[in-house]
Scaffold this motif. Structure first.
Motif, PDB file in Angstrom:
ATOM      1  N   VAL A 548      12.654  29.621  -1.992  1.00 60.94           N
ATOM      2  CA  VAL A 548      13.730  29.499  -1.023  1.00 60.94           C
ATOM      3  C   VAL A 548      14.988  28.952  -1.689  1.00 60.94           C
ATOM      4  O   VAL A 548      14.933  28.278  -2.727  1.00 60.94           O
ATOM      5  N   SER A 549      16.116  29.233  -1.049  1.00 59.06           N
ATOM      6  CA  SER A 549      17.383  28.667  -1.498  1.00 59.06           C
ATOM      7  C   SER A 549      17.694  27.429  -0.673  1.00 59.06           C
ATOM      8  O   SER A 549      17.098  27.209   0.398  1.00 59.06           O
ATOM      9  N   PRO A 550      18.627  26.594  -1.136  1.00 62.08           N
ATOM     10  CA  PRO A 550      19.089  25.497  -0.269  1.00 62.08           C
ATOM     11  C   PRO A 550      19.611  26.054   1.048  1.00 62.08           C
ATOM     12  O   PRO A 550      20.232  27.113   1.091  1.00 62.08           O
ATOM     13  N   SER A 576      13.434  20.506 -12.072  1.00 56.73           N
ATOM     14  CA  SER A 576      12.079  20.951 -11.722  1.00 56.73           C
ATOM     15  C   SER A 576      11.644  20.204 -10.460  1.00 56.73           C
ATOM     16  O   SER A 576      11.079  19.100 -10.522  1.00 56.73           O
ATOM     17  N   VAL A 577      11.930  20.792  -9.302  1.00 63.47           N
ATOM     18  CA  VAL A 577      11.655  20.149  -8.018  1.00 63.47           C
ATOM     19  C   VAL A 577      10.978  21.146  -7.085  1.00 63.47           C
ATOM     20  O   VAL A 577      10.989  22.360  -7.330  1.00 63.47           O
ATOM     21  N   VAL A 636      15.292  29.963  -7.841  1.00 68.27           N
ATOM     22  CA  VAL A 636      15.341  30.190  -9.293  1.00 68.27           C
ATOM     23  C   VAL A 636      14.359  29.199  -9.922  1.00 68.27           C
ATOM     24  O   VAL A 636      14.731  28.078 -10.281  1.00 68.27           O
ATOM     25  N   PRO A 637      13.084  29.569 -10.041  1.00 71.85           N
ATOM     26  CA  PRO A 637      12.084  28.609 -10.515  1.00 71.85           C
ATOM     27  C   PRO A 637      12.291  28.283 -11.994  1.00 71.85           C
ATOM     28  O   PRO A 637      12.694  29.131 -12.793  1.00 71.85           O
ATOM     29  N   ARG A 638      11.975  27.047 -12.337  1.00 69.22           N
ATOM     30  CA  ARG A 638      12.061  26.620 -13.734  1.00 69.22           C
ATOM     31  C   ARG A 638      10.660  26.389 -14.272  1.00 69.22           C
ATOM     32  O   ARG A 638       9.868  25.663 -13.686  1.00 69.22           O
ATOM     33  N   ASP A 639      10.372  27.044 -15.406  1.00 71.34           N
ATOM     34  CA  ASP A 639       9.071  26.891 -16.067  1.00 71.34           C
ATOM     35  C   ASP A 639       7.933  27.106 -15.072  1.00 71.34           C
ATOM     36  O   ASP A 639       7.086  26.243 -14.845  1.00 71.34           O
ATOM     37  N   ASP A 644      10.725  31.064 -17.210  1.00 70.11           N
ATOM     38  CA  ASP A 644      11.741  30.049 -16.985  1.00 70.11           C
ATOM     39  C   ASP A 644      13.015  30.684 -16.458  1.00 70.11           C
ATOM     40  O   ASP A 644      13.540  31.638 -17.046  1.00 70.11           O
ATOM     41  N   ASN A 645      13.485  30.153 -15.306  1.00 68.88           N
ATOM     42  CA  ASN A 645      14.771  30.580 -14.732  1.00 68.88           C
ATOM     43  C   ASN A 645      14.875  32.097 -14.550  1.00 68.88           C
ATOM     44  O   ASN A 645      15.872  32.708 -14.899  1.00 68.88           O
ATOM     45  N   PHE A 646      13.827  32.706 -14.023  1.00 66.39           N
ATOM     46  CA  PHE A 646      13.873  34.151 -13.785  1.00 66.39           C
ATOM     47  C   PHE A 646      14.410  34.422 -12.378  1.00 66.39           C
ATOM     48  O   PHE A 646      14.307  33.580 -11.478  1.00 66.39           O
TER      49      PHE A 646
END
Length: 828
Positions: A548-550, A576-577, A636-639, A644-646
């Motif tokens: 989801v986005s903010p 990373s949250v 935009v997920p991180r790791d 990463d950042n795909f």
């Protein structure tokens, strides 16, 4: 033989002639039967089209839906991975062939305005397995399904006619699909329908590469055709044999171990394809079929009562026939012929009612309410059922007059009966018993419909996890690599679209996600929790993921239980949250507040993500199904799972505004998107209220059907009760006249009539309650928020039936109270 045929024809002609002499009786009986038989024909048409009719493919009994279970990660329905597909296709002993398929949506450009269309991704074996050849061109072959080969596409019949006007020269033409030029190689026939999926516009090859295939990725569905002589049990054993071969033949994804794959304990779960298409709707339809069957029984009881009264009026005629030598068989045959003629006419009229009702049902019912909706109709099996219903009905309501009056001693019995013009108790027993049966059956139906009303009300008032769904506008969008190549550009485009949407007048908030409530399309993945280890030999259970986005929570109307929401700075700073649902927080940490600051991840080597907020539980698969334990990752997920950042290219936008659903608002939305890129079409523009309503269509369908059946049952039951009391009063006129002459007051006369009726009703209620306590348990799976023995529903229905019965008592009691003793005695 000729004599028998001639006699039967003569009996039928005489039956018609007798009925024509009593048009009022015939009309009432025919209409009553038409209601009972017609409703049964309508529901049987649905049962036949959905449950009994074979799938419209060659040799459908050989078709198998291939899926798996994974009890080690708490999943009961797992699809087929590409690694499984290759091994099953190469080494199966039970499958003639197997194919994979998956839903897709694509952008088609270069043909007038850009379109976002439904598509179906398939391996080359899927269409040949179904056995429906194209009307133009060819199927996909192995070359079409290989990476590096030219891109091809097939058109469905509807899209071919709509977009190309049915042009036969379309084969060989090129169209742009997701920014790639594809050659049209075939057109599917008009009768083609893929299982119970919404009709796609395009069919695309999946193009799997065996050399780069890894274990995992169960996002695709499998379909297979059994070899001649192979059974479902043999196929399940065969798949269980091949699963260890799959594990040994392909490498695991990065950061995942073979042990994690083995600990999922994958097992076969093969089913006939028709069962997979129909799902659990059979429970609903068989409950409805039973309920509507009760309506037919009530209708037959009503007509039987009418026939008993009518045949009693023909005692002189029957006595003469017996005196002239008519046998019991001849009397019985004649009476049954009259019943059969009534039933046949009622069945014909009921067939017309059923046809009209089915047209309305198919036209108005949402596709999600019933599978195979377009296959419901009146054909050979339904016509045969109609004739069978007429025959059974005629035997049901025609047998009582036959048993009572088709007796060679009829003349003696009639002479004895003629000594008294007031009917005794024995003369009313059969009619009283029929009324008791009607009341009992009506009570069962009314309780069933009452339980569905309580269920629907509970669903309407259940906490879905979001507010005012009718004020949330949603639409889907795809940003394929052929249109926007770099992930950074996709991320920036998505942010720019949200910014443009927020500037539209009346918009309160806008966001995007991979899934919206009630759409049931959440992703599934493993979840590791820091400082919490699984039991030895077990992997963590699968959880539901939504990216989801903010602003997602504000847009859909969800709320935070603890912590804070996502911010755009979290994405820009590559934080990373994650957010988690309340039920997941309680399961892992008992208290949602304790979840804040804890860390989770999906892969053993991924970076830990900090939980910054806890979201109230949101239902994604319908109110009647539990809210899933969910994780909300940044868009935009991180790791994440080794990446990463795909960019996530297929998303759904959510806009909260009171203008949701208005056409002028949608025009402004399209303009806001197309001002950034005119080749990005919008698809499935719906309000969240639409998905909320769709999640309850099956419940509302069941409610409407049972409510209609209960209403008809109540009406017929009250009519039957009124008829019996009216006849009782007419037959007891002399007795009532004597009572009045002896000084009986109006109150005593009313008590006499009402007491008789009330006794029948109370006996019927007692029997109906006993039956309902057992039968309503069969519909327990359809209920929500109410038990199958809900005392409030039972009490409410009893009161409703009692009040309706009092209304039926009114006219006969009033007529009895106005009896003039001099007139009644003079008539005697």
């Amino acid at each position: 033989m000729m004599t028998s045929v001639g006699t039967s024809w003569q009996n039928l002609r005489f039956a018609v002639r007798i009925l024509l002499k009593s048009p009022g009786f015939a009309a009432v009986a025919v209409l009553t039967l038409a209601l009972g038989i017609g409703s049964n024909i309508a529901i049987f048409s649905v049962v036949n089209g959905v449950l009994l009719k074979p799938l419209s493919y060659p040799h459908p009994e050989e078709l198998v839906a291939v899926s798996h279970t994974a009890p080690g990660i708490n999943l009961t329905n797992v699809g087929v991975s590409p690694s499984m597909y290759f091994i099953y296709r190469e080494q199966s002993r039970a499958f003639e062939d197997i194919g994979l398929y998956g839903d897709d949506s694509v952008n088609v450009t270069g043909l007038e305005a850009p379109e976002h269309l439904r598509a179906l991704d398939v391996t080359d074996g899927v269409l040949p397995i179904l056995g429906i050849p194209p009307v133009l061109g060819r199927w996909f072959n192995r070359e079409d399904d290989l990476p590096g080969e030219p891109d091809t596409v097939m058109l469905t019949y509807g899209y071919w006619h709509r977009k190309f006007g049915g042009d036969h020269s379309v084969i060989g033409r090129m169209i742009d699909v997701d920014g790639k030029a594809r050659e049209i190689i075939g057109v599917l026939p008009q009768r083609f329908g893929f299982l119970d999926e919404p009709d796609p516009a395009l069919i695309l090859p999946i193009k799997l590469d065996r050399a780069t295939t890894l274990l995992g990725d169960f996002s695709l569905q499998g379909i297979a055709r059994l070899k001649p002589g192979a059974t479902m049990a043999q196929a399940n054993v065969d798949v269980a044999r091949m699963l260890p071969i799959v594990a040994r033949s392909f490498p695991t994804p990065p950061r995942y171990s073979l042990k994690a794959y083995e600990d999922a304990h994958l097992g076969p779960d093969l089913r006939p394809l028709k069962r997979a298409v129909v799902g659990d709707v059979g429970d609903v339809l068989w409950v409805l079929m039973g309920g509507i069957g009760l309506v037919l029984l009530i209708a037959c009881a009503n007509v039987a009562n009418l026939l008993l009264v009518r045949v009693e009026g023909r005692r002189q005629e029957l006595a003469i026939r017996v005196a002239l030598g008519a046998s019991r068989r001849a009397i019985a045959t004649q009476l049954l012929c009259e019943s059969f003629v009534l039933s046949l006419i009622g069945s014909g009229l009921g067939l017309g009612f059923a046809y009209g009702g089915l047209q309305i049902l198919v036209a108005m019912a949402p596709p999600s309410s019933l599978p195979r909706l377009n296959e419901i109709g009146i054909g050979g099996p339904v016509l045969l059922f109609s004739f069978g219903a007429a025959l059974v009905a005629s035997l049901l309501f025609g047998s009582l007059p036959v048993l009572k009056y088709a007796d060679v001693r009829l003349g003696t019995r009639l002479r004895e009966a003629s000594r008294s013009l007031s009917a005794g108790r024995e003369g009313f027993r059969a009619r009283n018993a029929l009324v008791i049966v009607q009341v009992a059956l009506a009570l069962v139906l009314l309780i069933s419909s009452g339980l569905m009303i309580r269920t629907f009300r509970a669903l309407m008032h259940a906490q879905a996890g979001f507010t005012s769904p009718e004020e949330v506008q949603t639409f889907q969008m795809s940003m394929p690599a052929g249109e926007i190549r770099k992930d950074e550009q996709v991320i920036q485009m998505q942010q720019d679209i949200i910014h443009n949407l927020e500037t539209i007048p009346g918009v309160q908030s806008a966001s995007l996600s991979t899934s919206i409530p009630m759409n049931g399309s959440l992703a599934v993945g493993l979840l590791l929790v820091e400082d919490q280890t699984s039991a030895p030999g077990r992997v963590p259970p699968a959880r539901w993921f939504n990216f989801v986005s903010p602003g997602f929570l504000a847009s859909v109307g969800a709320r935070l239980i603890a912590g804070r929401d996502l911010r755009w700075t979290d994405i820009q700073d590559k934080m990373s949250v994650a957010l988690v649902s309340e039920n997941l927080a309680r399961e892992c940490w008992n208290d949602p507040l304790d979840a804040i600051g804890k860390r989770i991840r999906t892969g053993a080597n991924d970076q830990w993500s900090e939980i910054i907020g806890v979201v109230n539980d949101i239902h994604y698969e319908g109110i009647n199904k539990p809210a899933p334990k969910s994780v909300y990752w940044p868009i935009v997920p991180r790791d994440f799972a080794g990446q990463d950042n795909f960019a996530i290219r297929d998303v759904t936008f959510e806009i909260r505004t009171r203008r949701a659903g208005a056409e002028d608002f949608l025009k402004e939305v399209r303009q806001a998107v197309w001002s950034l890129d005119p080749n990005l079409p919008l698809a499935e523009a719906r309000t969240l209220g639409y998905f909320y309503g769709r999640s309850m269509t099956r419940t509302s369908f069941t409610l409407v059907m049972l409510a209609c059946a209960g209403s008809v049952a109540l009406l017929l039951g009250i009519v039957g009760l009124y008829g019996v009391l009216s006849y009782s009063v007419s037959q007891r006129t002399r007795e009532i006249g004597i009572r009045v002459a002896m000084g009986a007051q109006s109150f005593h006369v009313m008590r006499l009539v009402v007491g008789h009726g009330l006794k029948l009703v109370l006996i019927g209620i007692a029997i109906g309650l006993a039956a309902a306590l057992g039968l309503t348990r069969l519909m327990a799976s359809l209920l929500y928020g109410v038990s199958a023995t809900d005392p409030l529903t039972f009490a409410g229905v009893v009161i409703l039936l009692a009040l309706s019965a009092l209304a039926a008592f009114y006219m006969p009691a009033r007529r009895a109270m106005r009896t003039d003793p001099m007139v009644s005695l003079r008539n005697e």
